[in-house]
Design an enzyme around this catalytic site. Sequence first.
Site, short mmCIF file in Angstrom:
data_model
loop_
_atom_site.label_atom_id
_atom_site.label_comp_id
_atom_site.label_asym_id
_atom_site.label_seq_id
_atom_site.Cartn_x
_atom_site.Cartn_y
_atom_site.Cartn_z
N ARG A 143 0.57 -1.27 -0.10
CA ARG A 143 -0.06 -0.41 -0.19
C ARG A 143 1.00 1.14 -0.43
O ARG A 143 0.28 2.28 -0.42
CB ARG A 143 -0.59 0.27 1.27
CG ARG A 143 -1.85 -0.96 1.53
CD ARG A 143 -2.97 -0.92 2.95
NE ARG A 143 -3.51 -0.36 2.81
CZ ARG A 143 -4.04 0.28 3.72
NH1 ARG A 143 -4.15 -0.46 5.02
NH2 ARG A 143 -4.76 0.89 4.18
N HIS A 186 -6.61 -1.98 13.10
CA HIS A 186 -7.60 -2.79 13.72
C HIS A 186 -7.84 -3.85 14.01
O HIS A 186 -9.13 -3.89 15.18
CB HIS A 186 -8.11 -3.66 12.11
CG HIS A 186 -8.43 -2.90 10.94
ND1 HIS A 186 -6.96 -2.20 10.21
CD2 HIS A 186 -9.55 -2.36 9.91
CE1 HIS A 186 -7.56 -1.12 8.77
NE2 HIS A 186 -9.63 -1.91 9.36
N ASP A 256 -9.98 8.02 10.99
CA ASP A 256 -10.18 6.71 10.26
C ASP A 256 -11.35 6.32 11.39
O ASP A 256 -11.82 6.78 11.74
CB ASP A 256 -8.87 5.70 10.99
CG ASP A 256 -8.60 4.65 9.83
OD1 ASP A 256 -9.53 3.61 9.30
OD2 ASP A 256 -7.18 3.68 9.72
#
Length: 334
Positions: A143, A186, A256
């Site tokens: 990424r 996460h 986020d």
Amino acid sequence: MLLLGFRGTTLEPTNPVVADLERHLGGVVLFSRDVPSGSATRNITSPAQVAALTATLQAQADPPLLVTTDQEGGQVARLGPEHGFPATRSAAQLGAMGDPAATRAAAAEMARTLRVAGVNLNLAPVVDVNVNPTNPIIGALGRSFSAHPDVVAEEAAAFVRGHHDEGVLTTLKHFPGHGSSRADTHAGFVDVTDTWSEAELVPYRSLIGQGLADAVMVAHVFNATLDADHPASLSAATITGLLREDLGFDGVVMSDDLQMGAITQQWSFDEAIHLAVQAGTDLLTFSNNLEAFEPDLGARAHATLLDLVRRGEIDEARIAASYERIQLLKARLG
């Protein structure tokens, strides 16, 4: 001030997001998979279907809606070949080519796909510097454009310009840098105090200076050198101090996903909203696509914001400032 995920490939009157739109929802985020149910279908099945869905959403929105998705390229591309969309190259692949003109062309092709689908704000590019190539959420997934901050800045600028060529806005992420982390926000708490450096700010400084920062997404990483008590997404020192005052960014700041483990394991729903807004966040992101789906999540977040203002814990002027920034961003939608 809410950016919300929802279920549905069409917009039925009974869908909870319809009521959210009536409350002047700021934006939606589209996903290909529904994580809580394990279903391969969430909002995306084909180009024609997505275009019809986003047109229906916009028809019911007032003012216009920010329609977003994560279309970084490579492994993170919600509009993928499995649903009839063109294949894309990852940031790592584009960066390895060493040709910003090619990156701009690839980004413009990506943006055309988004524009036709009705997506007006891409949650990309990732401008994290690939400090740790084994980073499970950035480097390992290809990424990042590069391990060199100046290359990241140059490639990201080309990526943004390619989107602007097609009338699609972009989001720089994940401020102030997720590339040196060893873990995934996460899953839970992620501390970059010992791995982060100011070199990770180089892409932000460059892109903001060039007027190429439409919106900035703030990460949930914790860095004690910036704030000894809060992760970046809940930190006034990081958002208002570093991003706005030091780097001079006056546009929309989004969080986020506030349902990620790094937040939910330490702060309640109401606390996270309160801290994020007080820190300077304009758009509060709730994917509604992690451990569970809550049909009334938008209503709950909206009620929480109103209650915080009514109790005097958030000043109305603070809300007005975010509203103005969001409206200025929406005024630039193609």
